[in-house]
Write an enzyme that holds these catalytic residues in place. Sequence first.
Site, PDB file in Angstrom:
ATOM      1  N   ARG A 151       0.935  -0.840   0.013  1.00 34.84           N
ATOM      2  CA  ARG A 151       0.190  -0.009   0.039  1.00 34.84           C
ATOM      3  C   ARG A 151       0.870   1.207  -0.068  1.00 34.84           C
ATOM      4  NH1 ARG A 151      -5.086   0.052   2.151  1.00 34.84           N
ATOM      5  NH2 ARG A 151      -4.646   1.836   3.680  1.00 34.84           N
ATOM      6  N   ARG A 155       9.578   5.563  -3.090  1.00 33.84           N
ATOM      7  CA  ARG A 155      10.049   6.460  -4.395  1.00 33.84           C
ATOM      8  C   ARG A 155      11.478   6.902  -4.168  1.00 33.84           C
ATOM      9  NH1 ARG A 155       5.937  10.023  -2.493  1.00 33.84           N
ATOM     10  NH2 ARG A 155       3.985   9.136  -3.305  1.00 33.84           N
ATOM     11  N   ARG A 228      -8.724  -6.602  12.995  1.00 33.43           N
ATOM     12  CA  ARG A 228      -7.684  -5.650  13.978  1.00 33.43           C
ATOM     13  C   ARG A 228      -8.350  -4.445  14.516  1.00 33.43           C
ATOM     14  NH1 ARG A 228      -4.078  -1.615  13.076  1.00 33.43           N
ATOM     15  NH2 ARG A 228      -4.041  -1.802  10.617  1.00 33.43           N
ATOM     16  N   ARG A 259       0.262   5.769  16.719  1.00 35.00           N
ATOM     17  CA  ARG A 259       0.134   6.944  15.917  1.00 35.00           C
ATOM     18  C   ARG A 259      -0.358   8.059  16.778  1.00 35.00           C
ATOM     19  NH1 ARG A 259      -1.841   5.226  10.069  1.00 35.00           N
ATOM     20  NH2 ARG A 259      -3.388   3.943  11.185  1.00 35.00           N
ATOM     21  N   GLU A 279      -3.274   6.548  19.100  1.00 34.82           N
ATOM     22  CA  GLU A 279      -3.770   5.521  18.429  1.00 34.82           C
ATOM     23  C   GLU A 279      -3.097   4.312  19.062  1.00 34.82           C
ATOM     24  OE1 GLU A 279      -4.714   5.097  13.980  1.00 34.82           O
ATOM     25  OE2 GLU A 279      -3.183   3.467  14.336  1.00 34.82           O
ATOM     26  N   TYR A 327      -9.915  -4.498   2.637  1.00 33.67           N
ATOM     27  CA  TYR A 327      -9.129  -3.637   3.056  1.00 33.67           C
ATOM     28  C   TYR A 327      -9.157  -2.672   2.214  1.00 33.67           C
ATOM     29  CZ  TYR A 327      -5.000  -1.272   5.617  1.00 33.67           C
ATOM     30  OH  TYR A 327      -4.147  -0.482   6.197  1.00 33.67           O
ATOM     31  N   ASP A 329     -10.020   1.327   0.998  1.00 37.46           N
ATOM     32  CA  ASP A 329      -9.919   2.723   1.245  1.00 37.46           C
ATOM     33  C   ASP A 329     -11.289   3.449   0.985  1.00 37.46           C
ATOM     34  OD1 ASP A 329      -7.447   2.650   2.078  1.00 37.46           O
ATOM     35  OD2 ASP A 329      -6.421   3.347   0.357  1.00 37.46           O
TER      36      ASP A 329
HETATM   37  N1  UDP Z   1       3.761   0.834   7.811  1.00 40.21           N
HETATM   38  C1  UDP Z   1       4.946   0.742   8.324  1.00 40.21           C
HETATM   39  N2  UDP Z   1       5.631   1.778   9.018  1.00 40.21           N
HETATM   40  C2  UDP Z   1       4.916   2.927   9.019  1.00 40.21           C
HETATM   41  C3  UDP Z   1       3.888   3.132   7.975  1.00 40.21           C
HETATM   42  C4  UDP Z   1       3.116   1.950   7.544  1.00 40.21           C
HETATM   43  O1  UDP Z   1       5.417  -0.402   8.503  1.00 40.21           O
HETATM   44  O2  UDP Z   1       5.393   3.850   9.411  1.00 40.21           O
HETATM   45  C5  UDP Z   1       3.193  -0.396   7.010  1.00 40.21           C
HETATM   46  C6  UDP Z   1       2.554  -1.146   8.183  1.00 40.21           C
HETATM   47  O3  UDP Z   1       2.589  -2.490   7.846  1.00 40.21           O
HETATM   48  C7  UDP Z   1       0.937  -0.811   8.032  1.00 40.21           C
HETATM   49  C8  UDP Z   1       0.948  -0.657   6.334  1.00 40.21           C
HETATM   50  O4  UDP Z   1       2.493  -0.220   6.177  1.00 40.21           O
HETATM   51  O5  UDP Z   1       0.169  -1.859   8.363  1.00 40.21           O
HETATM   52  C9  UDP Z   1      -0.182   0.250   5.941  1.00 40.21           C
HETATM   53  O6  UDP Z   1       0.080   1.531   6.448  1.00 40.21           O
HETATM   54  P1  UDP Z   1      -1.383   2.432   6.040  1.00 40.21           P
HETATM   55  O7  UDP Z   1      -0.433   3.817   6.628  1.00 40.21           O
HETATM   56  O8  UDP Z   1      -1.519   2.406   4.869  1.00 40.21           O
HETATM   57  O9  UDP Z   1      -2.268   2.001   7.377  1.00 40.21           O
HETATM   58  P2  UDP Z   1      -3.610   2.807   7.715  1.00 40.21           P
HETATM   59  O10 UDP Z   1      -3.333   4.137   7.472  1.00 40.21           O
HETATM   60  O11 UDP Z   1      -4.661   1.987   6.637  1.00 40.21           O
HETATM   61  O12 UDP Z   1      -3.712   1.990   8.922  1.00 40.21           O
END
Ligand code: UDP
Length: 349
Positions: A151, A155, A228, A259, A279, A327, A329
């Site tokens: 996801r 880059r 989850r 977060r 979170e 999953y 968006d």
């Molecule tokens: N992820 C990570 N480190 C980060 C951000 C994301 O390892 O700092 C990985 C982690 O496995 C996570 C996945 O990327 O479950 C998807 O992150 P995303 O931010 O898309 O999750 P959401 O915002 O949907 O909770």
Amino acid sequence: MTKIGKQCLVIDKRDHLGGNVFTKNVEGINVHWYGAHIFHTNDKTIWDYVNQFAEFNRYTNSPIANYKGELYNLPFNMNTFYKMWGTKTPDEAKAEIARQIAHLEIDNPKNLEEQALKLVGKDIYEKLIKHYTEKQWGKKAIELPAFIIKRLPVRFTYDNNYFGDKYQGIPLGGYTKIVEQLLKGSDVLLETDFLNDIAYFKSKAKKTVYTGKIDAYYNFKYGHLEYRSLDFKVEIHNRENYQGNAVMNFTDAETPYTRIYEHKHFEFGTQPKTVITKEYPNKNPKNAEPYYPVNDDNNMAILKCYKNLAEKEENVIFGGRLAEYRYYDMHQVIASALARTKQEIKNEQ
Ligand code: UDP
């Protein structure tokens, strides 16, 4: 559907509309009550669709990863590589990643750990992915599917925009406003659990769109699907700016939360106070609010049994993250709903 003259009744077991995009005004700030929602899409039709309900601002998601006080830009890009290794060109960064994983010989990544190592090498995996992911999902990275990490863009440019999509923003006035606009003309029943009397509620309509958990709809007859879950702790701080960014990820194993959101930064707010949300991964997801499907082999096998039943239902449409166990968006769920609506209208003609 109200647009084409249908009558709609929306039932929600919560005391407000909008599900998890619900935003609540606290101290003049729109707080994303169930976690941050940043709208992004590549599809102009979807972008135009949501823009009819609210104006969107120019917010661009650029989270910061905090690993034991070291700060890195996300998603993984040239800024991250420079901070981690001092590499200054794409070739230097690619060479460093290749050097770190050469001995692993990963051709077809079988799980999240292998996929992450293949994409960004060992250092970034260890500091920014492994512990964050394991804390978030409560599972080892080798037990998780590879697609989750895909996801995130990787880059080789100095671009901190988390999403690669053409369109992105936050609705002015919060998501709740969009939901209110969307449901204008529909009847609404709050604090009502559809599952308490499925037969009764179904008898009230020709077609039912069910967006709750698919396993709950069938009273868990094939067992529980895993989801989850998260816990949120909202704090009001008597200062203007707490962390200088809307989203900060805490990627070490020790910090109990994953977060911190500082909501005013989603809308460039200048209020005298600030509201943040910490979170936390929920440790007992069985009885908690479901947020993310856990699409591993085990759960997908259970899902198949439920899907077989769902496909036989004549007048029930299963849609969304929980009913489809996907999953999704926001833009994907809207695309799927609009496509299904089109098909339904066509079927009726
Ligand atoms: N992820 C990570 N480190 C980060 C951000 C994301 O390892 O700092 C990985 C982690 O496995 C996570 C996945 O990327 O479950 C998807 O992150 P995303 O931010 O898309 O999750 P959401 O915002 O949907 O909770």
